[in-house]
Design an enzyme around this catalytic site. Structure first.
Site, mmCIF file in Angstrom:
data_model
loop_
_atom_site.group_PDB
_atom_site.id
_atom_site.type_symbol
_atom_site.label_atom_id
_atom_site.label_comp_id
_atom_site.label_asym_id
_atom_site.label_seq_id
_atom_site.Cartn_x
_atom_site.Cartn_y
_atom_site.Cartn_z
ATOM 1 N N GLU B 50 0.863 -1.185 0.000
ATOM 2 C CA GLU B 50 0.000 0.000 0.000
ATOM 3 C C GLU B 50 0.897 1.232 0.000
ATOM 4 O OE1 GLU B 50 -3.021 -0.279 3.100
ATOM 5 O OE2 GLU B 50 -3.180 1.891 3.117
ATOM 6 N N ASP B 61 -5.914 9.662 9.588
ATOM 7 C CA ASP B 61 -4.636 9.162 10.093
ATOM 8 C C ASP B 61 -4.269 9.718 11.458
ATOM 9 O OD1 ASP B 61 -3.522 7.376 8.034
ATOM 10 O OD2 ASP B 61 -3.792 9.134 6.759
#
Lengths: 421, 255
Positions: B50, B61
């Site tokens: 990824e 995040d």
């Protein structure tokens, strides 16, 4: 995609090409829950009655519509102020936070969080939370915590916890990011009280509807004073755009009324940081919505700047982007020094100390009176009072004591008692 | 043509282990070492890699990735750099490549151009946290026209109805977010993950990857066959930032 009717977004929250819900799937359940609550609870007579009663008895509405005699005389037009600075806590922000805090309570959630730039939305959220018995956490950029220390103390006195955002640009946009992250983690107990007409649907519509009282009152008050007439223009400053949307909403169908939004151009030199998302930004997705943004060609969000912390945001409400695209509203920008000039003019000419945010709207009219009809009527939304900005103004004057006195005394000479009428 | 993301995850399953999906943002720990780490993880046997597309405001995040991404942006990381680097390595990497990034950089690149360039560079799919079902329709179609999968993200609070919506035309794999929160290594995962993973398992026919908060193989092993793959992000980012090699960190997951 066109809205169902003039100002109602589509079911998925679009105003023309702008709006929507660009949030992580983890936030979709609370966003959908809020959409239902807005339709069922906010729309109910019981809610509206309670909301209206609090606005009347606690906030102090209706706020005055004030005709400014001295500036009117000098500009050659009728200059009116919608006095949101007279509200409890000193700004329009309280209209929205009372609405959202009441909704939070009726949704059965005990905790409310908010982001704040200038501190006004934080103070207003802390106030509404204290009044309605909710736990309150306010996120604020570290730089704004320093710039607006007085408001931080107010929030803390009101029982809120203020959390500084130390990441990114350390201003409003980073406070929003932190609040969104808190909401993801605590959605079961917490409502996120967004402070402007920004974010994912239904926030832009929800906040606008809580602020629509500004324009509704102004329209009614103006008509009562002028035998049923409409003003020629309504003018408001635009950061995220909530006071402007609140002012504009009732006038959108009245096509004879010019809707004028004023953004912050910052210091104004080429390449400077500013907050003019509508005048100089491009479409993109940021913090939950597709709107106009300050961004690089690669789609990174650029830092913004304004002498007025409340305008210091790199995006704008999607409904404003749509009103601009359809030509219904006009948007201009004004530099820091012209806003400061307006600040001084309003202080000296009318005895009103305006917020630096609102000074942008006042300043545009002062500088552009010739673009408005001679003898016409212009209502400016005075979104907040300027006590909170004393530190910034003093700092500016300390750097250059003569600069601003020259500006305000040259064009709008402050007349002493001997010269004055 | 089947999805390479699905194929790689099923190949791992045939070997009797969960597929391993490491995450690294482009230009971390620096622009050159990034590619060394990607090649190292590929050689070590990572099944899907990824690649993070840095964005200035990564709302899903946690602090480790947010800080790393901000550093990457200061180094000049951009989407074009990723696609150019991948194009150079096309056919040389065994792992399938999935890009993880937020809507705006893709949108500014132009979705249609991106889909074509990404396919040409050997990208197999996309993970976009701020693109929920309601906003994904046209974009998913554009990606699919180029053979790219749009990986759905679901979580602890995704209702059965919404799981069904995502499952209807899911391809590649489905990403199950193990916590109600942002990315970041955690010592333990909430107990309700079991129950919700079971629901997701029933809803999806594509493989299920478990991510957010994972830092040890033991954490992933607890979920047995409920998860086919495991995504490791913040723990690798911290490890590489401290000078360690990503491949070395992955080794225990690949046993």
């Amino acid at each position: 995609m066109t809205p169902k009717k003039d100002t109602t977004p589509t079911d998925s929250g679009y105003y023309g090409e702008f709006g929507g819900r660009f949030v992580p799937e983890l936030l979709m359940p609370p966003v959908l829950e809020l959409t239902r609550a807005a339709q069922e609870i906010v729309a109910s007579k019981e809610f509206q009655d309670e909301f209206t009663a609090i606005l009347r008895d606690y906030v102090g509405r209706p706020s005055a519509l004030y005709h400014c005699p001295n500036i009117s005389r000098e500009l050659g037009l009728e200059f009116w102020l919608k006095r949101e600075d007279l509200n409890h806590t000193g700004a329009h922000k309280i209209n929205n936070t009372i609405g959202q805090a009441l909704l939070t309570k009726k949704m059965g959630k005990p905790r409310i969080i908010a982001e704040t730039g200038a501190g006004q939305h934080g103070v207003a959220t802390a106030t509404a939370a204290a009044m309605l018995g909710l736990e309150c956490v306010v996120y604020m950029g570290e730089i704004d915590v320093e710039r607006q220390a007085h408001n931080v103390r107010r929030m803390e006195l009101l029982g809120a916890t203020v959390v500084p955002a130390k990441n990114g640009t350390k201003t409003l946009k980073d406070a929003v990011n932190l609040a969104l992250k808190d909401w993801i983690a605590n959605q079961r107990t917490t409502h996120y009280c967004i402070g402007s007409v920004i974010g994912p649907h239904p926030f832009p519509e929800l906040v606008r509807d809580f602020q629509a009282v500004i324009g509704l009152e102004a329209k009614e008050q103006f008509a009562a004073r002028t035998m049923g007439r409409l003003p020629d223009a309504v003018v408001a400053c635009v950061g995220g755009g909530s006071n402007a949307m609140g002012m504009f909403h009732a006038f959108v169908p009245e096509t004879s009324v010019r809707l004028i939004g004023v953004e912050a151009a910052g210091t104004g030199e080429p390449g400077c940081y500013h907050s003019s998302s509508l005048s100089q930004g491009t479409p993109g997705v940021f913090q939950g919505t597709l709107t106009k943004l300050l961004q690089t060609e690669q789609g990174q969000i650029e830092p913004s700047h304004s002498v007025a912390p409340g305008l210091d945001y790199p995006g704008v409400g999607p409904e404003h982007a749509w009103l601009q695209a359809t030509g219904r509203a006009e948007y201009y920008c004004l530099k820091d020094d012209r806003a400061l000039n307006a600040f001084f003019v309003l202080c000296r000419k009318e005895g009103i100390i305006p917020a630096l945010e609102s000074s942008h709207a006042v300043g545009w009219v002062l500088d552009n009176a010739d673009r408005l009809p001679k003898g016409g009527n212009v209502i400016v939304c005075l979104s907040g009072r300027g006590d909170k900005d004393m530190g910034i103004v003093e700092e500016v004057l300390a750097k250059d004591p003569s600069a601003y006195s020259d500006i305000y005394s040259a064009k709008y000479a402050v007349k002493g008692p001997k010269e004055g009428k | 043509m089947g999805s390479l993301l699905t194929t790689r995850i099923e190949e791992a399953k045939a070997k009797g282990r969960k597929a391993v999906i490491p995450y690294l943002p482009f230009c971390h720990p620096d622009c050159e070492r990034f590619w060394t780490e990607i090649e190292g993880m590929d050689a070590a046997g990572a099944d899907v890699i990824e690649v993070g597309v840095p964005f200035s405001d990564p709302v899903a995040d946690g602090p480790v990735i947010e800080e790393a991404v901000n550093e990457c942006l200061e180094r000049g990381a951009c989407l074009k750099g990723i696609l150019d680097g991948l194009a150079e390595r096309k056919g040389k990497l065994h792992a399938a490549i999935v890009l993880m990034g937020y809507v705006n950089p893709f949108m500014q690149y132009g979705w249609e151009k991106f889909a074509a360039d990404a396919a040409a560079a050997g990208v197999s799919g996309l993970i976009v946290p701020d693109l929920p079902y309601e906003e994904a329709g046209e974009i998913k179609a554009l990606l699919r026209a180029q053979g790219l999968d749009l990986v759905p993200l679901v979580g602890l609070n995704t209702s059965a109805d919404r799981l069904a919506l995502y499952a209807e035309d899911a391809s590649g794999f489905a990403y199950f977010v193990s916590v109600l929160g942002t990315t970041g290594a955690r010592d333990s995962l909430p107990e309700e993950v079991f129950e919700k993973l079971t629901l997701a398992r029933k809803a999806f026919t594509v493989p299920l990857a478990l991510g957010f908060g994972i830092k040890t193989p033991e954490q992933a092993a607890r979920f047995g066959d409920l998860a086919d793959a495991v995504v490791i992000g913040s723990a690798i980012v911290s490890h590489t930032k401290a000078g360690g090699s990503a491949a070395q960190f992955l080794a225990p997951f690949l046993k």
